[in-house]
Design a protein around this motif. Structure first.
Motif, PDB file in Angstrom:
ATOM      1  N   ILE A  57      17.938  -1.949 -40.084  1.00  0.00           N
ATOM      2  CA  ILE A  57      16.529  -2.282 -40.324  1.00  0.00           C
ATOM      3  C   ILE A  57      15.707  -2.048 -39.056  1.00  0.00           C
ATOM      4  CG2 ILE A  57      14.958  -4.224 -40.751  1.00  0.00           C
ATOM      5  CD1 ILE A  57      17.073  -5.210 -42.812  1.00  0.00           C
ATOM      6  N   LYS A  58      16.227  -2.486 -37.923  1.00  0.00           N
ATOM      7  CA  LYS A  58      15.504  -2.253 -36.664  1.00  0.00           C
ATOM      8  C   LYS A  58      15.337  -0.764 -36.405  1.00  0.00           C
ATOM      9  CE  LYS A  58      17.852  -4.911 -33.829  1.00  0.00           C
ATOM     10  NZ  LYS A  58      18.252  -5.705 -32.649  1.00  0.00           N
ATOM     11  N   GLU A  59      16.376   0.004 -36.631  1.00  0.00           N
ATOM     12  CA  GLU A  59      16.290   1.461 -36.442  1.00  0.00           C
ATOM     13  C   GLU A  59      15.292   2.088 -37.416  1.00  0.00           C
ATOM     14  OE1 GLU A  59      20.290   2.922 -36.796  1.00  0.00           O
ATOM     15  OE2 GLU A  59      20.966   1.738 -35.075  1.00  0.00           O
ATOM     16  N   GLU A  60      15.332   1.673 -38.669  1.00  0.00           N
ATOM     17  CA  GLU A  60      14.398   2.195 -39.667  1.00  0.00           C
ATOM     18  C   GLU A  60      12.948   1.899 -39.300  1.00  0.00           C
ATOM     19  OE1 GLU A  60      16.941   2.018 -43.820  1.00  0.00           O
ATOM     20  OE2 GLU A  60      15.875   0.224 -43.181  1.00  0.00           O
ATOM     21  N   SER A  61      12.737   0.744 -38.692  1.00  0.00           N
ATOM     22  CA  SER A  61      11.369   0.334 -38.370  1.00  0.00           C
ATOM     23  C   SER A  61      10.742   1.180 -37.264  1.00  0.00           C
ATOM     24  CB  SER A  61      11.317  -1.150 -37.990  1.00  0.00           C
ATOM     25  OG  SER A  61      11.832  -1.376 -36.693  1.00  0.00           O
ATOM     26  N   ALA A  62      11.544   2.021 -36.625  1.00  0.00           N
ATOM     27  CA  ALA A  62      10.998   2.955 -35.642  1.00  0.00           C
ATOM     28  C   ALA A  62      10.271   4.099 -36.335  1.00  0.00           C
ATOM     29  CB  ALA A  62      12.104   3.502 -34.743  1.00  0.00           C
TER      30      ALA A  62
ATOM     31  N   ILE B  87       0.331   1.399 -50.019  1.00  0.00           N
ATOM     32  CA  ILE B  87       1.353   0.799 -49.173  1.00  0.00           C
ATOM     33  C   ILE B  87       2.724   1.436 -49.410  1.00  0.00           C
ATOM     34  CG2 ILE B  87       1.888  -1.109 -50.730  1.00  0.00           C
ATOM     35  CD1 ILE B  87       1.799  -2.917 -48.167  1.00  0.00           C
ATOM     36  N   LYS B  88       2.742   2.690 -49.768  1.00  0.00           N
ATOM     37  CA  LYS B  88       3.973   3.392 -50.110  1.00  0.00           C
ATOM     38  C   LYS B  88       4.950   3.512 -48.943  1.00  0.00           C
ATOM     39  CE  LYS B  88       1.511   6.082 -53.477  1.00  0.00           C
ATOM     40  NZ  LYS B  88       0.724   7.265 -53.624  1.00  0.00           N
ATOM     41  N   ASP B  89       4.467   3.494 -47.723  1.00  0.00           N
ATOM     42  CA  ASP B  89       5.331   3.717 -46.560  1.00  0.00           C
ATOM     43  C   ASP B  89       6.158   2.502 -46.155  1.00  0.00           C
ATOM     44  OD1 ASP B  89       4.391   6.291 -46.391  1.00  0.00           O
ATOM     45  OD2 ASP B  89       2.837   5.791 -44.948  1.00  0.00           O
ATOM     46  N   LEU B  90       5.927   1.365 -46.767  1.00  0.00           N
ATOM     47  CA  LEU B  90       6.626   0.143 -46.390  1.00  0.00           C
ATOM     48  C   LEU B  90       7.959   0.038 -47.130  1.00  0.00           C
ATOM     49  CD1 LEU B  90       6.616  -2.607 -44.922  1.00  0.00           C
ATOM     50  CD2 LEU B  90       5.392  -3.538 -46.896  1.00  0.00           C
ATOM     51  N   LYS B  91       9.038  -0.116 -46.374  1.00  0.00           N
ATOM     52  CA  LYS B  91      10.356  -0.327 -46.976  1.00  0.00           C
ATOM     53  C   LYS B  91      10.588  -1.825 -47.078  1.00  0.00           C
ATOM     54  CE  LYS B  91      15.105   1.165 -46.960  1.00  0.00           C
ATOM     55  NZ  LYS B  91      16.101   2.061 -46.358  1.00  0.00           N
TER      56      LYS B  91
ATOM     57  N   LEU C  26       8.235  -5.520 -39.623  1.00  0.00           N
ATOM     58  CA  LEU C  26       8.728  -4.956 -38.374  1.00  0.00           C
ATOM     59  C   LEU C  26       8.224  -3.537 -38.175  1.00  0.00           C
ATOM     60  CD1 LEU C  26      11.121  -6.930 -39.557  1.00  0.00           C
ATOM     61  CD2 LEU C  26      12.319  -6.020 -37.608  1.00  0.00           C
ATOM     62  N   LYS C  27       7.872  -3.268 -36.924  1.00  0.00           N
ATOM     63  CA  LYS C  27       7.554  -1.916 -36.471  1.00  0.00           C
ATOM     64  C   LYS C  27       8.249  -1.742 -35.129  1.00  0.00           C
ATOM     65  CE  LYS C  27       3.033  -1.020 -38.512  1.00  0.00           C
ATOM     66  NZ  LYS C  27       1.617  -0.729 -38.188  1.00  0.00           N
TER      67      LYS C  27
END
Length: 113
Positions: free
Chosen positions: A15-20, A53-57, A89-90
């Protein structure tokens, strides 16, 4: 709307990696709490009405079944445990953290864009 189930502590690194690369939200839900059910329903209804808001996982954590993950989230991201709770998270950092009826879809949307 697609929820990804958060069922393993190791997923927090992913999740942390994806938030990059894109914003990621974790919704901590208590399946025994009516306030949590209401907050989840409100979030999902607002999502359905908003196509921006399509970009939010989205990750969903059943914290009754996975309290260990909820505890790790609290320590890893230095947030107090709440339920219901949503963290945005970002770049591996929490940029929005709210709980109960304070969860504000429009504020989340503004942080995503």
């Amino acid at each position: 709307m697609k929820w990804y189930n958060l069922t393993d502590i190791q997923q927090l690194e992913t999740i942390k990696e994806e938030s990059a690369g894109q914003p990621v939200a974790i919704f901590k839900h208590s399946t025994r709490c009516s306030i949590s059910a209401t907050a989840l329903d409100r979030f999902e209804r607002n999502w359905a009405k908003n196509q921006d808001i399509k970009d939010l996982k989205l990750y969903y954590l059943d914290l009754i079944s996975h309290r260990d993950i909820s505890n790790k989230i609290a320590s890893e991201f230095e947030v107090e445990h709440e339920s219901p709770q949503i963290l945005l998270l970002k770049n591996g950092e929490v940029v929005y953290n709210e709980s109960h009826y304070g969860i504000d879809f429009n504020e989340i949307l503004s942080k995503v864009q």
